[in-house]
Design a protein around this motif. Structure first.
Motif, mmCIF file in Angstrom:
data_model
loop_
_atom_site.group_PDB
_atom_site.id
_atom_site.type_symbol
_atom_site.label_atom_id
_atom_site.label_comp_id
_atom_site.label_asym_id
_atom_site.label_seq_id
_atom_site.Cartn_x
_atom_site.Cartn_y
_atom_site.Cartn_z
ATOM 1 N N THR A 30 0.909 -1.174 0.090
ATOM 2 C CA THR A 30 -0.052 -0.066 0.087
ATOM 3 C C THR A 30 0.838 1.121 0.126
ATOM 4 O O THR A 30 1.873 1.450 0.604
ATOM 5 C CB THR A 30 -0.834 0.044 1.181
ATOM 6 O OG1 THR A 30 -1.574 -1.467 1.311
ATOM 7 C CG2 THR A 30 -1.865 0.901 1.131
ATOM 8 N N ARG A 31 0.397 2.289 -0.833
ATOM 9 C CA ARG A 31 1.219 3.509 -0.721
ATOM 10 C C ARG A 31 0.317 4.668 -0.687
ATOM 11 O O ARG A 31 -0.857 4.383 -0.686
ATOM 12 C CB ARG A 31 1.905 3.725 -2.173
ATOM 13 C CG ARG A 31 3.061 2.628 -2.614
ATOM 14 C CD ARG A 31 3.941 2.749 -1.703
ATOM 15 N NE ARG A 31 5.198 2.056 -2.249
ATOM 16 C CZ ARG A 31 5.108 0.788 -1.923
ATOM 17 N NH1 ARG A 31 4.265 0.216 -0.946
ATOM 18 N NH2 ARG A 31 6.156 -0.113 -2.294
ATOM 19 N N VAL A 32 0.900 5.584 -0.187
ATOM 20 C CA VAL A 32 0.056 6.960 -0.083
ATOM 21 C C VAL A 32 0.588 7.897 -0.999
ATOM 22 O O VAL A 32 1.997 7.859 -1.138
ATOM 23 C CB VAL A 32 0.019 7.525 1.359
ATOM 24 C CG1 VAL A 32 -0.793 6.635 2.386
ATOM 25 C CG2 VAL A 32 1.128 7.932 1.941
ATOM 26 N N LEU A 33 -0.143 8.717 -1.563
ATOM 27 C CA LEU A 33 0.381 9.731 -2.583
ATOM 28 C C LEU A 33 0.251 11.249 -1.875
ATOM 29 O O LEU A 33 -0.886 11.402 -1.536
ATOM 30 C CB LEU A 33 -0.541 9.607 -3.895
ATOM 31 C CG LEU A 33 0.038 10.091 -5.320
ATOM 32 C CD1 LEU A 33 1.534 9.087 -5.497
ATOM 33 C CD2 LEU A 33 -1.066 10.073 -6.271
ATOM 34 N N LEU A 34 1.406 11.777 -1.514
ATOM 35 C CA LEU A 34 1.210 13.080 -0.816
ATOM 36 C C LEU A 34 2.167 14.070 -1.376
ATOM 37 O O LEU A 34 3.448 13.693 -1.602
ATOM 38 C CB LEU A 34 1.784 12.699 0.540
ATOM 39 C CG LEU A 34 2.052 13.756 1.651
ATOM 40 C CD1 LEU A 34 0.591 14.472 1.873
ATOM 41 C CD2 LEU A 34 2.569 13.215 3.002
ATOM 42 N N TYR A 90 2.368 2.845 3.101
ATOM 43 C CA TYR A 90 1.552 2.724 4.247
ATOM 44 C C TYR A 90 1.444 1.581 5.019
ATOM 45 O O TYR A 90 1.353 0.536 4.189
ATOM 46 C CB TYR A 90 0.060 3.262 3.712
ATOM 47 C CG TYR A 90 -0.808 3.081 4.449
ATOM 48 C CD1 TYR A 90 -1.335 4.519 5.217
ATOM 49 C CD2 TYR A 90 -1.583 2.017 5.172
ATOM 50 C CE1 TYR A 90 -2.048 4.541 6.085
ATOM 51 C CE2 TYR A 90 -2.659 2.382 5.852
ATOM 52 C CZ TYR A 90 -2.997 3.287 6.533
ATOM 53 O OH TYR A 90 -4.046 3.403 7.645
ATOM 54 N N PRO A 91 1.289 1.267 6.235
ATOM 55 C CA PRO A 91 1.076 2.323 7.244
ATOM 56 C C PRO A 91 2.167 3.148 7.254
ATOM 57 O O PRO A 91 3.284 2.843 7.049
ATOM 58 C CB PRO A 91 0.914 1.394 8.509
ATOM 59 C CG PRO A 91 0.390 0.094 8.182
ATOM 60 C CD PRO A 91 1.194 -0.095 6.731
ATOM 61 N N MET A 110 6.827 7.195 9.045
ATOM 62 C CA MET A 110 6.877 8.452 9.213
ATOM 63 C C MET A 110 8.399 9.233 8.919
ATOM 64 O O MET A 110 8.596 10.203 8.575
ATOM 65 C CB MET A 110 6.350 8.975 10.459
ATOM 66 C CG MET A 110 5.887 10.391 10.331
ATOM 67 S SD MET A 110 4.485 10.260 9.012
ATOM 68 C CE MET A 110 3.251 9.601 9.730
ATOM 69 N N LEU A 111 9.397 8.219 9.077
ATOM 70 C CA LEU A 111 10.759 8.710 8.869
ATOM 71 C C LEU A 111 10.896 9.248 7.258
ATOM 72 O O LEU A 111 11.382 10.054 7.152
ATOM 73 C CB LEU A 111 11.828 7.849 9.335
ATOM 74 C CG LEU A 111 11.859 7.503 10.816
ATOM 75 C CD1 LEU A 111 13.097 6.635 11.001
ATOM 76 C CD2 LEU A 111 12.370 8.942 11.545
ATOM 77 N N GLN A 112 10.348 8.071 6.644
ATOM 78 C CA GLN A 112 10.238 8.545 5.156
ATOM 79 C C GLN A 112 9.514 9.709 4.884
ATOM 80 O O GLN A 112 10.051 10.582 4.083
ATOM 81 C CB GLN A 112 9.269 7.404 4.508
ATOM 82 C CG GLN A 112 10.088 6.224 3.650
ATOM 83 C CD GLN A 112 9.080 5.484 2.758
ATOM 84 O OE1 GLN A 112 7.968 6.358 2.599
ATOM 85 N NE2 GLN A 112 9.630 4.730 2.163
#
Ligand SMILES: Cc1cc2nc3c(=O)[nH]c(=O)nc-3n(C[C@H](O)[C@H](O)[C@H](O)COP(=O)(O)OP(=O)(O)OC[C@H]3O[C@@H](n4cnc5c(N)ncnc54)[C@H](O)[C@@H]3O)c2cc1C
Length: 477
Positions: A89-93, A100-101, A104-106
């Motif tokens: 899973t990925r999020v596009l930001l 994802y999950p 956050m370091l990324q």
């Protein structure tokens, strides 16, 4: 002594699992299903040459003893050579993809140094603040998010997206909506990213999936229900639950040839609670009806877009966090199982959350498709309209129970009111108003059957157990 006759409303994951287990335990069971197939929202459908779920429905593998037990029971239904997948899973930001999950370091290293500094500063301030002012008993999703993540990270990763999914400002949504992401504060995310700590109930990295689609599981169970001499009646929506005193005695349902009804000793319902309340006759007390009317569901349009190319991404799901998107999520069925989609084509499922009473819900399929295609073309994967092979639009009117602030003030009286009918027991996503996944609902199906066998069918005993269970879920456990 012969066993009591059980009627089950709904042949989704919860209902069919309960029917399967009760059949094994020797109960006479009839399942009434509104649709022409079993599986509920966990159903595989055919769209032209493509087999697709309502967004690929993968079975979560959690490292808990309960999850292992459920997986062992269902594995024989998964057909030959089932797939074990690593969560993709990925999020596009802000134009970049993140795992994802959220790791956050990324994110901290992915965004600009200025934004990264703001995230860290806000997080430190939020931690200090919550040290001096601990959480209120009932706080909003927004308060929860800002307290755990700091304002900048919360707005970036949760605020905008959540408002789109739930159709409400997050200040009006209960923090209980966070349920299984409740452990998502920055400290835990960093520890998890470093591999130091992961809660097995909330954090999982693997899925289980049958090569031919998730329906295989529920169709297999339905076949064994029938082989055990019981019935699954398709295209047979329940329309009335008839009670005598504090028990339900008959259930009426529609068929192609008119209304029919049947006796029941025990009624299990996986229907949305307001639907069950409204079909009960004589009517339940007015207070129960009024509280039920306050329980709202978010609806979903699913837009399938088939492309004349073999693959678009490597991912199962992509979450779209930025404000520029109107849709929430995109998934690619082929990446879950390549056996369901032709080799030279791919098909995407794009999800759009709506309220059923807003004008867009009534828009034509063409309009909804155009809206989704427009967002797809903004995702940065280079999709053009000319490569669209075909599209198909469908919907789920009651996809997600919505946890508005203090929703439990309505939910608990409804659950208690319904279970005043002593032989009624509710379960499943809609029967408990619980935003949970298939493994939970299959587990609940097994659990309710075992409960009836061991403790009998007293709705009040069942509901008090469920309220305890839900308390844990709302606390993110
Ligand atoms: C887009 C989307 C993606 C998801 N992805 C995943 C995933 O990848 N993994 C996962 O574990 N979970 C996933 N879920 C959650 C999963 O779908 C649910 O947890 C599960 O389907 C709930 O099962 P259920 O039996 O409680 O309810 P349902 O699946 O809703 O089943 C209820 C059944 O009741 C029937 N019914 C309704 N009214 C009547 C009536 N009057 N009479 C008779 N029958 C009636 C319905 O037709 C339906 O078959 C997803 C959900 C959505 C919306």
């Amino acid at each position: 002594m012969s066993k009591p006759k059980v009627v089950i409303l709904g042949a989704g994951p919860a209902g069919i699992s309960a029917a399967w287990r009760l059949t094994k335990l020797g109960y006479p069971v009839t399942v009434l299903e509104r649709d022409g197939a079993v599986g509920g929202m966990g159903r595989t459908i055919k769209v032209g040459d493509y087999s697709v779920d309502f967004g690929p429905h993968t079975f979560h593998i959690r490292a808990t003893p309960e999850s292992k037990k459920i997986l062992k029971t269902i594995t024989p239904f998964f057909g030959e050579d089932p797939l074990t997948l690593v969560r993709g899973t990925r999020v596009l930001l802000r134009g970049k993809e993140y795992v994802y999950p959220l790791e956050m370091l990324q994110v901290l290293f992915g965004v600009s140094p200025l934004l990264s500094a703001r995230i860290l500063f806000d997080y430190s301030m939020a931690t200090l603040k919550s040290f001096f002012a601990p959480a209120k008993k009932e706080d909003s999703f927004e308060e929860w998010g800002v307290r755990n993540l700091g304002r900048t990270l919360y707005d970036l990763c949760f605020g905008v997206y959540s408002e789109r999914v739930w159709g409400l400002p997050t200040s009006q949504i209960s923090s209980k909506q966070a349920q299984r992401v409740a452990k998502l504060n920055l400290k835990n995310i960093i520890l998890r990213t470093l591999g130091i700590k992961a809660d097995p109930a909330t954090y999982f990295t693997k899925y289980f999936y049958p090569r031919k689609g998730i329906s295989l599981l529920y169709e297999g169970m339905a076949r064994e229900v029938a082989a055990g001499g019981n019935k699954v009646l398709l295209n047979s929506p329940a329309v009335r639950v008839e009670r005598s005193g504090d028990k339900v005695s008959r259930v009426a349902y529609k068929t192609a040839t008119g209304e029919q009804s049947m006796d029941c000793d025990i009624l299990l319902s996986t229907l949305p609670l307001p639907a069950l309340v409204n079909m009960t006759s004589p009517a339940l007390p007015q207070a129960v009806i009024d509280h039920a009317a306050k329980l709202r569901y978010r609806s979903l349009k699913l837009i399938y877009i088939a492309l004349k190319r073999p693959q678009l991404t490597d991912y199962h799901w992509v979450y779209l966090l930025d404000e520029q998107f109107r849709v929430n999520r995109m998934s690619e069925q082929k990446n879950v199982s390549p056996d369901m989609v032709p080799k030279d084509r791919t098909i995407l499922c794009i999800e759009l959350s709506l309220w059923k009473d807003e004008p867009l819900w009534k828009a034509s399929d063409e309009e909804i498709y155009r809206l989704a295609l427009n967002d797809l073309m903004k995702m940065g994967y280079g999709v053009t309209e000319s490569e669209v092979d075909s599209y198909y639009v469908t919907d789920i009117p009651t996809a997600y129970p919505v946890y508005e602030l203090n929703f439990e003030d309505h939910l608990i009286p409804v659950l208690e009111g319904v279970h005043e009918m002593r032989n009624v027991m509710t379960l499943g996503r809609h029967g408990l108003f619980l935003n949970n996944s298939m493994d939970d609902n299959v587990g609940l199906g097994f659990q309710i059957a075992d409960h009836i066998e061991k403790k009998g069918a007293d709705g009040r005993v069942w509901v008090s157990e469920m309220l305890e269970f839900m308390k844990l879920r709302f606390a993110g456990k």
